[in-house]
Design an enzyme around this catalytic site. Structure first.
Site, PDB file in Angstrom:
ATOM      1  CD  GLU A  51       2.485   4.741  12.067  1.00  0.00           C
ATOM      2  OE1 GLU A  51       1.856   3.811  12.624  1.00  0.00           O
ATOM      3  OE2 GLU A  51       1.937   5.571  11.327  1.00  0.00           O
ATOM      4  CE1 TYR A 132       0.195   0.240  10.147  1.00  0.00           C
ATOM      5  CE2 TYR A 132       1.412   0.610  12.186  1.00  0.00           C
ATOM      6  CZ  TYR A 132       0.556   1.060  11.191  1.00  0.00           C
ATOM      7  OH  TYR A 132       0.088   2.336  11.241  1.00  0.00           O
ATOM      8  CG  ASP A 150      -4.104   0.899  10.907  1.00  0.00           C
ATOM      9  OD1 ASP A 150      -4.963   0.672  10.021  1.00  0.00           O
ATOM     10  OD2 ASP A 150      -3.999   2.014  11.469  1.00  0.00           O
ATOM     11  CB  CYS A 202     -14.840   2.804   7.281  1.00  0.00           C
ATOM     12  SG  CYS A 202     -15.368   1.133   6.854  1.00  0.00           S
ATOM     13  CB  CYS A 209     -22.392   3.967   4.183  1.00  0.00           C
ATOM     14  SG  CYS A 209     -21.821   2.469   5.039  1.00  0.00           S
ATOM     15  CB  CYS A 212     -17.839   6.166   2.797  1.00  0.00           C
ATOM     16  SG  CYS A 212     -16.390   5.194   2.340  1.00  0.00           S
ATOM     17  CB  CYS A 218     -18.332  -0.249  -0.097  1.00  0.00           C
ATOM     18  SG  CYS A 218     -18.161  -1.156   1.447  1.00  0.00           S
TER      19      CYS A 218
END
Length: 355
Positions: A51, A132, A150, A202, A209, A212, A218
């Site tokens: 990270e 984060y 993030d 995305c 889409c 997804c 959405c």
């Protein structure tokens, strides 16, 4: 939660995690720091290291660094015992070098504690762990419910709820909506699923889409223009600074200096320069007299400014035959320059000087 706090409708709060985790179980990326979906949580050391490396850097760029770091320093105790100069050299090329200094500080503190704390609040107290990173380690390494946001998650949530307020002002609202869909269980898998969705489906441009798992929920897709989200404020124009780097070569060695521990590229080996900084241009003055010749120009972009770095070259004599050009440096064999850990900017300058 107060009445004014944004939240997802209850059906979405339940449907989104179920749909996303089902998708993740089949499509999770295989990464060297990650456990498979549903598997026991990975080593906190590997989660934390990945990270920190991934901040402002791509997965593709991080993979070889992560593998080299974990081969050389396989656990927190090994990293805590490492000389800071060695870690800084191994970090060269990843950028944002304050992260490397904090990496060593954090490793030493965690080793002294006997291991990573398991809660988000305690993780926040460690050097270099912001909101984060602490949330990510808590969720992924300890399966604590934590809201992990993030850049990929910002984009997914902005589209999912069609948040019209532009960044960065919308970040609080994004965090609150993200919290409203974060489940109580499998928090680590959910966080990584959101990251994977943003990375592969995305995407910033031309989101996929039709593939997804959240498309039916959405609001951005329903608007007909999901790419309009997140809304971004106009970018400020970055200033361009001017500076000079100096390649001083004698025989088969080049003079390298170690930059001050704080400030731009702090603690890193580099070529001498003329004092350029984010706040202003360099002087252009060489560190010693001689017959300098122009080697070319390097352009490099930092987070808040662009730099045009002129490279000047001086070649004469042998390392043992003259006084050192300046204090705080060392002669470095040119054929071993790859081991010096030069940051990207000065690695570019060195390549130019050697042409």
């Amino acid at each position: 939660m107060t009445a004014s706090t944004p939240s997802a409708p209850s059906d979405i709060s339940e449907a989104v995690p179920a749909a996303l985790l089902g998708w993740y179980d089949c499509h999770a990326r295989t990464l060297p720091w990650r456990a498979a979906p549903g598997a026991p949580a990975p080593d906190p050391y590997r989660v934390w290291l990945s990270e920190v490396m991934l901040q402002q850097t791509t997965v593709a760029a991080v993979k070889p660094y992560f593998e080299q770091f974990t081969a050389r320093w396989p656990d927190i105790d090994a990293l805590a015992a490492a000389p800071e100069a060695d870690v800084m050299a191994a970090w060269a090329g990843l950028g944002y070098y304050s992260r490397a200094r904090n990496l060593v500080r954090c490793a030493r503190e965690v080793a002294a504690l006997g291991g990573f704390p398991a809660t988000e609040a305690e993780l926040r107290k460690l050097p270099g762990l912001g909101a984060y990173t602490a949330a990510a380690v808590a969720a992924i390494a300890f399966d604590q419910r934590a809201v992990v946001v993030d850049a990929n998650v910002e984009r997914v949530v902005s589209r999912l709820f069609a948040i019209a307020e532009p960044l960065p002002g919308s970040r609080r609202k994004i965090g609150e909506f993200a919290g409203s869909i974060t489940p109580q269980t499998r928090a680590g898998d959910f966080a990584q699923a959101m990251m994977d969705l943003g990375s592969g489906i995305c995407t910033t441009r031309e989101p996929k889409c039709l593939l997804c798992p959240l498309s039916s929920h959405c609001a951005g897709r329903a608007s007909g223009n999901p790419s309009a989200f997140p809304v971004k404020s106009p970018k400020a124009v970055k200033p361009t600074r001017q500076g000079t780097a100096f390649w001083i070569e004698r025989d088969d060695a080049v003079w390298l200096v170690t930059r001050q521990g704080s400030g731009m590229l702090g603690g890193m080996r580099s070529l001498p320069d003329d004092g350029w900084a984010a706040a202003g241009d360099g002087s252009g003055m060489p560190p010693m007299p001689g017959q300098w010749e122009a080697a070319g120009l390097v352009r490099h972009t930092f987070s808040h400014f662009a730099l045009e770095l002129s490279v000047q070259r001086l070649r004469s004599g042998a390392p043992g035959s003259a006084a050192h050009p300046m204090a705080g440096g060392e002669w470095w064999p040119i054929d071993q320059l790859a081991d010096a850990g030069l940051p990207t900017l000065f690695a570019k300058a060195a390549r130019l000087a050697r042409l």
